[in-house]
Design a protein around this motif. Structure first.
Motif, PDB file in Angstrom:
ATOM      1  N   ARG A  46      61.590  81.588 -19.160  1.00 26.64           N
ATOM      2  CA  ARG A  46      62.638  80.850 -18.459  1.00 26.64           C
ATOM      3  C   ARG A  46      62.931  79.564 -19.229  1.00 26.64           C
ATOM      4  O   ARG A  46      62.047  79.002 -19.870  1.00 26.64           O
ATOM      5  CB  ARG A  46      62.193  80.482 -17.044  1.00 26.64           C
ATOM      6  N   VAL A  48      65.058  75.798 -18.627  1.00 21.74           N
ATOM      7  CA  VAL A  48      65.824  74.902 -17.752  1.00 21.74           C
ATOM      8  C   VAL A  48      66.237  73.670 -18.545  1.00 21.74           C
ATOM      9  O   VAL A  48      65.507  73.213 -19.414  1.00 21.74           O
ATOM     10  CB  VAL A  48      65.047  74.490 -16.482  1.00 21.74           C
ATOM     11  N   LYS A  49      67.416  73.188 -18.224  1.00 21.24           N
ATOM     12  CA  LYS A  49      67.906  71.932 -18.794  1.00 21.24           C
ATOM     13  C   LYS A  49      67.838  70.868 -17.714  1.00 21.24           C
ATOM     14  O   LYS A  49      68.082  71.141 -16.538  1.00 21.24           O
ATOM     15  CB  LYS A  49      69.361  72.074 -19.268  1.00 21.24           C
ATOM     16  N   VAL A  56      68.156  69.693 -12.409  1.00 21.18           N
ATOM     17  CA  VAL A  56      67.556  70.788 -13.168  1.00 21.18           C
ATOM     18  C   VAL A  56      68.437  72.017 -13.031  1.00 21.18           C
ATOM     19  O   VAL A  56      68.758  72.445 -11.919  1.00 21.18           O
ATOM     20  CB  VAL A  56      66.134  71.084 -12.642  1.00 21.18           C
ATOM     21  N   ALA A  58      68.902  76.017 -14.429  1.00 20.89           N
ATOM     22  CA  ALA A  58      68.364  77.159 -15.161  1.00 20.89           C
ATOM     23  C   ALA A  58      69.391  77.636 -16.179  1.00 20.89           C
ATOM     24  O   ALA A  58      70.595  77.607 -15.925  1.00 20.89           O
ATOM     25  CB  ALA A  58      68.012  78.286 -14.199  1.00 20.89           C
ATOM     26  N   ASP A  85      60.224  78.696  -8.652  1.00 21.68           N
ATOM     27  CA  ASP A  85      61.083  77.513  -8.771  1.00 21.68           C
ATOM     28  C   ASP A  85      60.273  76.221  -8.820  1.00 21.68           C
ATOM     29  O   ASP A  85      60.663  75.267  -9.491  1.00 21.68           O
ATOM     30  CB  ASP A  85      62.093  77.474  -7.628  1.00 21.68           C
ATOM     31  N   LEU A  88      59.192  75.684 -12.342  1.00 20.52           N
ATOM     32  CA  LEU A  88      60.318  75.201 -13.151  1.00 20.52           C
ATOM     33  C   LEU A  88      60.550  73.717 -12.902  1.00 20.52           C
ATOM     34  O   LEU A  88      60.755  72.947 -13.842  1.00 20.52           O
ATOM     35  CB  LEU A  88      61.582  75.996 -12.849  1.00 20.52           C
ATOM     36  N   ALA A  92      60.160  70.730 -15.593  1.00 24.77           N
ATOM     37  CA  ALA A  92      61.307  69.863 -15.886  1.00 24.77           C
ATOM     38  C   ALA A  92      60.901  68.401 -15.835  1.00 24.77           C
ATOM     39  O   ALA A  92      61.452  67.575 -16.573  1.00 24.77           O
ATOM     40  CB  ALA A  92      62.441  70.146 -14.902  1.00 24.77           C
TER      41      ALA A  92
END
Length: 149
Positions: A46, A48-49, A56, A58, A85, A88, A92
């Motif tokens: 995965r 994420v930015k 955040v 994806a 999540d 993630l 992040a």
């Protein structure tokens, strides 16, 4: 055959920071090589930015660098359910706004047959760990220095 009936190697993860969210696809050839040679199996992949405001988002595992070529299409849908999540969001928080983070959960398939053989012999893995690469490099450098001998 169920997953538990197969020899399963140790499961590891990596969180990789991409400063400026520059996802150029470098390193993909090495990752693909490891998978193709059966050294690892990707369970989750995965990306994420983190926006400049901290949101955040994806990223679809397709054309990460906007060059028109599908960079990670071979791993699209690589979701075992081990990453959620919350994982993630936690990852992040490891990077600055404007950066991206890639998460890889992988099985060390090379170790599966060894672990299975040990279990069949009555042995169990009682501990495992990871020594940070920087620590290993520093220790090796120290061994090679003139004052170490």
């Amino acid at each position: 055959m169920t997953v538990t009936a197969q020899p399963v190697g140790p499961i590891d993860y990596l969180a990789v920071e991409f400063p400026g969210a520059r996802l150029e696809g470098k390193g993909l050839a090495a990752l693909l090589d490891l998978v193709e040679r059966g050294i690892i199996r990707i369970l989750d992949l995965r990306v994420v930015k983190v926006s400049d405001t901290g949101d955040v988002v994806a990223v679809a595992l397709t054309d990460l660098d906007d060059d028109g070529e599908l960079d990670l299409a071979v791993f699209e849908g690589a979701r075992s359910g081990l990453l959620d999540d919350d994982d993630l969001a936690q990852s992040a928080r490891l990077v600055a706004p404007g950066d991206a983070v890639g998460l890889i959960v992988y099985e060390n398939t090379w170790a599966g047959p060894f672990v299975t053989a040990m279990r069949e012999a009555g042995a169990e893995v009682v501990a495992s760990g990871r020594i940070p690469a920087d620590d290993v490099v520093a220790a090796l450098d120290a061994l090679e220095s003139p004052s170490a001998g």
